[in-house]
Design a protein around this motif. Structure first.
Motif, PDB file in Angstrom:
ATOM      1  N   GLY A  12       0.784  -1.289  -0.080  1.00 16.48           N
ATOM      2  CA  GLY A  12       0.018   0.097  -0.072  1.00 16.48           C
ATOM      3  C   GLY A  12       0.816   1.318   0.067  1.00 16.48           C
ATOM      4  N   ILE A  13       1.878   1.296   0.907  1.00 17.09           N
ATOM      5  CA  ILE A  13       2.994   2.530   0.754  1.00 17.09           C
ATOM      6  C   ILE A  13       3.456   2.461  -0.336  1.00 17.09           C
ATOM      7  CG2 ILE A  13       4.933   3.339   1.851  1.00 17.09           C
ATOM      8  CD1 ILE A  13       3.942   1.937   4.512  1.00 17.09           C
ATOM      9  N   TYR A  14       3.961   1.594  -1.233  1.00 20.42           N
ATOM     10  CA  TYR A  14       4.646   1.574  -2.342  1.00 20.42           C
ATOM     11  C   TYR A  14       3.469   2.318  -3.442  1.00 20.42           C
ATOM     12  CZ  TYR A  14       6.484  -0.044  -6.657  1.00 20.42           C
ATOM     13  OH  TYR A  14       7.040  -0.047  -8.126  1.00 20.42           O
ATOM     14  N   LEU A  15       2.590   1.679  -3.612  1.00 15.80           N
ATOM     15  CA  LEU A  15       1.296   2.082  -4.358  1.00 15.80           C
ATOM     16  C   LEU A  15       1.133   3.622  -4.372  1.00 15.80           C
ATOM     17  CD1 LEU A  15      -0.969  -1.064  -4.947  1.00 15.80           C
ATOM     18  CD2 LEU A  15       0.830  -0.062  -6.257  1.00 15.80           C
ATOM     19  N   ALA A  16       1.017   4.041  -2.907  1.00 16.27           N
ATOM     20  CA  ALA A  16       0.635   5.386  -2.891  1.00 16.27           C
ATOM     21  C   ALA A  16       1.977   6.318  -3.235  1.00 16.27           C
ATOM     22  CB  ALA A  16       0.586   5.693  -1.193  1.00 16.27           C
ATOM     23  N   LEU A  17       3.058   5.900  -3.046  1.00 17.70           N
ATOM     24  CA  LEU A  17       4.138   6.737  -3.449  1.00 17.70           C
ATOM     25  C   LEU A  17       4.152   6.801  -5.148  1.00 17.70           C
ATOM     26  CD1 LEU A  17       6.825   5.756  -1.155  1.00 17.70           C
ATOM     27  CD2 LEU A  17       5.789   7.778  -1.179  1.00 17.70           C
ATOM     28  N   LYS A  18       3.732   5.625  -5.756  1.00 21.89           N
ATOM     29  CA  LYS A  18       3.672   5.756  -7.278  1.00 21.89           C
ATOM     30  C   LYS A  18       2.577   6.616  -7.565  1.00 21.89           C
ATOM     31  CE  LYS A  18       5.702   3.042  -9.629  1.00 21.89           C
ATOM     32  NZ  LYS A  18       6.839   3.195 -10.212  1.00 21.89           N
ATOM     33  N   VAL A  19       1.481   6.453  -6.907  1.00 23.64           N
ATOM     34  CA  VAL A  19       0.186   7.470  -7.467  1.00 23.64           C
ATOM     35  C   VAL A  19       0.464   8.874  -7.064  1.00 23.64           C
ATOM     36  CG1 VAL A  19      -1.999   7.979  -6.735  1.00 23.64           C
ATOM     37  CG2 VAL A  19      -1.350   5.696  -6.965  1.00 23.64           C
ATOM     38  N   ALA A  20       1.340   9.230  -5.938  1.00 23.44           N
ATOM     39  CA  ALA A  20       1.726  10.600  -5.802  1.00 23.44           C
ATOM     40  C   ALA A  20       2.881  10.950  -6.742  1.00 23.44           C
ATOM     41  CB  ALA A  20       2.358  10.729  -4.252  1.00 23.44           C
ATOM     42  N   GLY A  21       3.578  10.265  -7.181  1.00 23.89           N
ATOM     43  CA  GLY A  21       4.574  10.551  -8.297  1.00 23.89           C
ATOM     44  C   GLY A  21       4.032  10.909  -9.537  1.00 23.89           C
ATOM     45  N   PHE A  22       3.000  10.076  -9.816  1.00 20.28           N
ATOM     46  CA  PHE A  22       2.234  10.373 -11.355  1.00 20.28           C
ATOM     47  C   PHE A  22       1.483  11.415 -11.057  1.00 20.28           C
ATOM     48  CE2 PHE A  22      -1.721   9.893 -13.527  1.00 20.28           C
ATOM     49  CZ  PHE A  22      -1.339   9.913 -14.891  1.00 20.28           C
ATOM     50  N   ALA A  23       0.941  12.017  -9.904  1.00 24.27           N
ATOM     51  CA  ALA A  23       0.061  12.974  -9.841  1.00 24.27           C
ATOM     52  C   ALA A  23       1.008  14.257  -9.814  1.00 24.27           C
ATOM     53  CB  ALA A  23      -0.542  13.095  -8.569  1.00 24.27           C
ATOM     54  N   LEU A  24       2.119  14.208  -9.199  1.00 27.30           N
ATOM     55  CA  LEU A  24       3.240  15.333  -9.378  1.00 27.30           C
ATOM     56  C   LEU A  24       3.547  15.651 -10.879  1.00 27.30           C
ATOM     57  CD1 LEU A  24       4.734  17.429  -7.715  1.00 27.30           C
ATOM     58  CD2 LEU A  24       6.437  15.782  -7.542  1.00 27.30           C
ATOM     59  N   LYS A  25       3.823  14.532 -11.561  1.00 28.97           N
ATOM     60  CA  LYS A  25       4.355  14.744 -12.857  1.00 28.97           C
ATOM     61  C   LYS A  25       3.319  15.081 -13.792  1.00 28.97           C
ATOM     62  CE  LYS A  25       7.645  11.078 -12.931  1.00 28.97           C
ATOM     63  NZ  LYS A  25       8.168   9.469 -13.706  1.00 28.97           N
ATOM     64  N   LEU A  26       1.993  14.852 -13.483  1.00 29.46           N
ATOM     65  CA  LEU A  26       0.801  15.358 -14.283  1.00 29.46           C
ATOM     66  C   LEU A  26       0.728  16.612 -13.919  1.00 29.46           C
ATOM     67  CD1 LEU A  26      -1.548  14.584 -16.180  1.00 29.46           C
ATOM     68  CD2 LEU A  26      -2.972  14.080 -14.081  1.00 29.46           C
ATOM     69  N   ALA A  27       0.733  17.293 -12.720  1.00 33.22           N
ATOM     70  CA  ALA A  27       0.571  18.610 -12.420  1.00 33.22           C
ATOM     71  C   ALA A  27       1.825  19.477 -12.987  1.00 33.22           C
ATOM     72  CB  ALA A  27       0.653  18.595 -10.805  1.00 33.22           C
ATOM     73  N   LEU A  28       3.186  18.918 -13.205  1.00 29.01           N
ATOM     74  CA  LEU A  28       3.942  19.598 -13.789  1.00 29.01           C
ATOM     75  C   LEU A  28       3.862  19.732 -15.242  1.00 29.01           C
ATOM     76  CD1 LEU A  28       7.250  18.209 -12.035  1.00 29.01           C
ATOM     77  CD2 LEU A  28       6.019  20.775 -11.527  1.00 29.01           C
ATOM     78  N   TRP A  29       3.358  18.791 -15.679  1.00 27.52           N
ATOM     79  CA  TRP A  29       2.843  18.733 -17.262  1.00 27.52           C
ATOM     80  C   TRP A  29       1.825  19.758 -17.547  1.00 27.52           C
ATOM     81  CZ3 TRP A  29       5.621  18.048 -21.353  1.00 27.52           C
ATOM     82  CH2 TRP A  29       6.606  17.165 -21.164  1.00 27.52           C
ATOM     83  N   VAL A  30       1.038  19.633 -16.659  1.00 25.42           N
ATOM     84  CA  VAL A  30      -0.256  20.861 -16.832  1.00 25.42           C
ATOM     85  C   VAL A  30       0.421  22.474 -16.659  1.00 25.42           C
ATOM     86  CG1 VAL A  30      -2.279  21.965 -15.714  1.00 25.42           C
ATOM     87  CG2 VAL A  30      -2.117  19.276 -16.010  1.00 25.42           C
ATOM     88  N   LEU A  31       1.147  22.484 -15.715  1.00 26.40           N
ATOM     89  CA  LEU A  31       1.748  23.732 -15.443  1.00 26.40           C
ATOM     90  C   LEU A  31       2.627  24.432 -16.841  1.00 26.40           C
ATOM     91  CD1 LEU A  31       3.109  23.981 -11.698  1.00 26.40           C
ATOM     92  CD2 LEU A  31       1.437  25.224 -12.822  1.00 26.40           C
TER      93      LEU A  31
END
Length: 50
Positions: A12-31
């Motif tokens: 669960g911790i591993y998957l949460a970090l993967k989702v957070a990383g994806f969300a951060l990359k997505l937010a940076l691409w939007v910016l």
């Protein structure tokens, strides 16, 4: 706690970090896309957001 419970917690911790990383990359691409649009919109005759 059983070994299965600890394995599920680690997974669960591993998957949460993967989702957070994806969300951060997505937010940076939007910016980045918003910044490029903001810079190029006047030259292309598009509406300027601000």
């Amino acid at each position: 706690m059983s070994w299965l419970g600890m394995l599920l917690i680690v997974l669960g911790i591993y998957l949460a970090l993967k989702v957070a990383g994806f969300a951060l990359k997505l937010a940076l691409w939007v910016l980045v896309i918003a910044g490029v649009y903001w810079l190029l919109a006047p030259y292309l005759g598009l509406p300027v957001p601000f």
